[in-house]
Write an enzyme that holds these catalytic residues in place. Structure first.
Site, short mmCIF file in Angstrom:
data_model
loop_
_atom_site.label_atom_id
_atom_site.label_comp_id
_atom_site.label_asym_id
_atom_site.label_seq_id
_atom_site.Cartn_x
_atom_site.Cartn_y
_atom_site.Cartn_z
N ASN A 7 0.87 -1.17 0.00
CA ASN A 7 0.00 0.00 0.00
C ASN A 7 0.91 1.23 0.00
O ASN A 7 1.47 1.59 1.03
CB ASN A 7 -0.89 -0.03 1.24
CG ASN A 7 -1.87 1.13 1.28
OD1 ASN A 7 -1.82 2.02 0.44
ND2 ASN A 7 -2.74 1.12 2.28
N ARG A 91 -2.65 -2.17 -3.39
CA ARG A 91 -3.84 -1.34 -3.24
C ARG A 91 -3.72 -0.18 -4.22
O ARG A 91 -2.72 0.55 -4.20
CB ARG A 91 -3.91 -0.80 -1.82
CG ARG A 91 -5.05 0.16 -1.66
CD ARG A 91 -5.05 0.84 -0.33
NE ARG A 91 -6.22 1.66 -0.23
CZ ARG A 91 -6.22 2.89 0.30
NH1 ARG A 91 -5.12 3.39 0.79
NH2 ARG A 91 -7.34 3.57 0.35
N HIS A 180 -12.96 3.05 0.05
CA HIS A 180 -12.94 2.01 1.08
C HIS A 180 -13.57 0.72 0.53
O HIS A 180 -14.05 -0.11 1.30
CB HIS A 180 -13.75 2.38 2.34
CG HIS A 180 -13.21 3.51 3.13
ND1 HIS A 180 -14.02 4.47 3.69
CD2 HIS A 180 -11.94 3.83 3.49
CE1 HIS A 180 -13.28 5.34 4.34
NE2 HIS A 180 -12.01 4.99 4.23
N ASN A 211 -10.76 7.18 10.56
CA ASN A 211 -10.53 8.61 10.44
C ASN A 211 -11.27 9.11 9.20
O ASN A 211 -11.97 10.11 9.24
CB ASN A 211 -9.03 8.84 10.33
CG ASN A 211 -8.67 10.16 10.92
OD1 ASN A 211 -9.54 10.99 11.22
ND2 ASN A 211 -7.39 10.40 11.08
N ARG A 241 -12.79 15.64 7.58
CA ARG A 241 -13.57 15.98 6.37
C ARG A 241 -15.01 16.31 6.74
O ARG A 241 -15.60 15.66 7.61
CB ARG A 241 -13.57 14.80 5.39
CG ARG A 241 -12.22 14.49 4.80
CD ARG A 241 -12.38 13.51 3.63
NE ARG A 241 -11.10 12.97 3.21
CZ ARG A 241 -10.75 11.69 3.33
NH1 ARG A 241 -11.59 10.81 3.85
NH2 ARG A 241 -9.56 11.30 2.92
N ARG A 286 -10.69 9.46 20.25
CA ARG A 286 -10.40 9.26 21.68
C ARG A 286 -10.29 10.60 22.38
O ARG A 286 -10.80 10.77 23.49
CB ARG A 286 -9.10 8.46 21.85
CG ARG A 286 -9.29 6.99 21.50
CD ARG A 286 -7.99 6.31 21.27
NE ARG A 286 -7.38 6.76 20.02
CZ ARG A 286 -6.43 6.12 19.37
NH1 ARG A 286 -5.95 5.00 19.86
NH2 ARG A 286 -5.95 6.57 18.24
N GLY A 332 -11.30 1.83 12.83
CA GLY A 332 -10.87 2.32 14.15
C GLY A 332 -11.98 2.64 15.13
O GLY A 332 -12.01 2.10 16.24
N GLU A 385 -8.13 -5.22 5.12
CA GLU A 385 -7.96 -4.90 3.70
C GLU A 385 -6.78 -5.65 3.10
O GLU A 385 -6.82 -6.05 1.95
CB GLU A 385 -7.78 -3.38 3.54
CG GLU A 385 -9.10 -2.65 3.77
CD GLU A 385 -8.94 -1.15 3.97
OE1 GLU A 385 -8.55 -0.75 5.09
OE2 GLU A 385 -9.20 -0.39 3.04
P1 ADP Z 1 -7.81 5.40 9.00
O1 ADP Z 1 -7.38 4.05 8.45
O2 ADP Z 1 -8.90 6.07 8.23
O3 ADP Z 1 -6.67 6.33 9.33
P2 ADP Z 1 -8.57 3.92 11.37
O4 ADP Z 1 -9.52 2.90 10.87
O5 ADP Z 1 -7.22 3.50 11.79
O6 ADP Z 1 -8.49 5.16 10.38
O7 ADP Z 1 -9.27 4.67 12.61
C1 ADP Z 1 -8.66 5.71 13.27
C2 ADP Z 1 -9.67 6.33 14.23
O8 ADP Z 1 -10.09 5.32 15.18
C3 ADP Z 1 -9.06 7.47 15.05
O9 ADP Z 1 -9.85 8.64 14.95
C4 ADP Z 1 -9.09 6.94 16.46
O10 ADP Z 1 -9.38 7.92 17.37
C5 ADP Z 1 -10.24 5.95 16.43
N1 ADP Z 1 -10.12 5.03 17.57
C6 ADP Z 1 -9.18 4.12 17.82
N2 ADP Z 1 -9.41 3.54 19.03
C7 ADP Z 1 -10.52 4.12 19.56
C8 ADP Z 1 -11.27 3.98 20.77
N3 ADP Z 1 -10.90 3.12 21.69
N4 ADP Z 1 -12.36 4.76 20.95
C9 ADP Z 1 -12.72 5.65 20.01
N5 ADP Z 1 -12.07 5.83 18.86
C10 ADP Z 1 -10.98 5.09 18.62
#
Ligand code: ADP
Length: 399
Positions: A7, A91, A180, A211, A241, A286, A332, A385
């Site tokens: 990726n 990817r 996605h 995110n 966004r 978080r 996440g 993925e």
């Molecule tokens: P991306 O791949 O789009 O960067 P992820 O799928 O890794 O995103 O998700 C990241 C998001 O998940 C972050 O905003 C993070 O705060 C959130 N996250 C991770 N653990 C927790 C948790 N325990 N509670 C709430 N949100 C969480």
């Protein structure tokens, strides 16, 4: 049979080597700051310690060389030689209208990826660089492209067309593509398997809440609708966004804040979402949760708005499919935030959705989180993925 999954971003390269006999990850890692001073490879063999190797990586070519050296190193390597890699899965963000599924890469595929530079200017050039670097480092090995947009290509015309003068579609292929897709495809098909649902007709809604965030509706694993559009900016409120908004806002802000359209797009992509709504607290959920729990009203409203938007999309997709059999939460936030899942589902009582609090009190684990009496099955279903890319690569290039 081992598949290397890649990726590539413009200055980064994430990889996993997966043994497809048992779908086990043998090693994974990340090259950062490619083409910038201070390049670094972080390599983690399965069950081992994370190792850091700083070294100059002027381009993806040197990065992939470093990755191969780490994988075959006699001390911390996991294979004896690059011969043990059967194929490479990449990817690729945008396949335009060319690809509705993954494809074995040849010159015409690379040209199509180039033709889509305009649609994904940050991602497709980097994806192509990764492909060409692998071709140079491992000549003759099959490379497979797995497109983020492929899943959305089964949307009907009435779903993917914007209500704009039709000539823009004809001239520029301006339409909704969705992103996605690898995750939505993987999670919807796993939900069907895990839930014992009808593989041809099951109506599944997947909430990929990271995110970046998007929702999809699919029937029998085929996408009916998905919330991202021409770009990942459409749809849900995300970390930074805005998601859906009245396009006239752009002109208003540009005029009053004296911004160019590029600066405005930067605001919508990087400074909006829960970061913007919370008055700048954070884009990380978080931090937003912590701030809201500590009494920050803006953070609390950001979470409410986020939750509301997801619930609104689920409602729309139930209408689009005339029903729903299962809803799956992933990525996440979807995998880790039990309160968010519960709050989203609290809008769905009219569908007969009932969350079992004890089942829901878990993180990152595949399980049913709805009550046995719930009319719709709700799953926590971790996305993967890389595994989805490796499976497609095996199918197309496995010998
Ligand atoms: P991306 O791949 O789009 O960067 P992820 O799928 O890794 O995103 O998700 C990241 C998001 O998940 C972050 O905003 C993070 O705060 C959130 N996250 C991770 N653990 C927790 C948790 N325990 N509670 C709430 N949100 C969480």
């Amino acid at each position: 049979m081992n598949i290397l999954v890649m990726n590539c971003g413009s200055s980064s390269l994430k990889y996993q080597l997966i043994d497809m006999e048992n779908e086990r990850v043998l090693a994974k890692g990340l090259c950062e700051r490619i083409g910038i001073e201070g390049s670094l490879l972080t390599h983690t063999p399965a069950g081992g310690e994370k190792m850091k190797f700083p070294a100059p990586m002027p381009s993806h070519k040197e990065a992939i060389r470093m990755v191969l050296d780490a994988l075959i190193n006699p001390n911390h390597g996991v294979i004896k030689s690059a011969e043990e890699i059967s194929a490479i899965g990449h990817r690729v963000v945008h396949g335009g209208t060319y690809y509705s599924e993954s494809v074995l890469i040849d010159e015409s595929v690379k040209q199509a990826i180039r033709d889509c530079f305009d649609l994904a200017p940050l991602h497709n050039p980097a994806n192509l660089m990764g492909i060409e670097a692998c071709e140079a480092a491992m000549p003759g090995k099959p490379n497979v492209a797995v497109f983020d947009t492929a899943f959305g290509m089964s949307m009907a015309e009435k779903v993917y067309l914007y209500a704009l003068p039709y000539e823009y579609y004809e001239k520029y292929k301006l339409r909704r593509y969705g992103f996605h897709g690898t995750s939505h495809g993987f999670v919807s098909s796993e939900a069907i398997k895990f839930g014992g649902l009808d593989p041809k007709n099951a109506k599944v809604i997947v909430c990929h809440l990271g995110n970046g965030a998007s929702v999809s509706a699919s029937i029998g694993g085929k996408c009916v609708d998905t919330s991202m559009g021409l770009t990942p900016l459409e749809g849900l409120i995300m970390g930074t966004r805005s998601g859906d908004l009245d396009p006239a806002i752009l002109q208003f802000i540009c005029k009053h804040e004296n911004l160019s359209i590029d600066e405005m797009l930067n605001v919508l992509n990087k400074k909006s979402g829960v970061l913007g709504l919370s008055g700048g607290v954070s884009s990380d959920f978080r931090d937003i949760d912590d701030a809201a729990n500590a009494g920050n009203q803006r953070a609390a409203v950001a979470l409410q708005a986020y939750t509301y938007r997801v619930a609104k999309y689920i409602g729309a997709y139930v209408a689009a499919m005339n029903g729903v059999d299962a809803i799956a939460f992933t990525a996440g936030v979807g995998e880790n935030d039990a309160t968010m899942r519960k709050n989203i589902c609290s809008y769905l009582g009219y569908l007969g959705v009932e969350i079992d609090d004890e089942r829901n009190h878990v993180r990152g684990e595949l399980r049913l989180i709805s009550a046995d009496s719930s009319k719709v099955k709700v799953f926590l279903l971790p996305t993967n993925e890389e595994l989805a890319i490796a499976r497609d690569t095996l199918r197309l290039a496995g010998k």
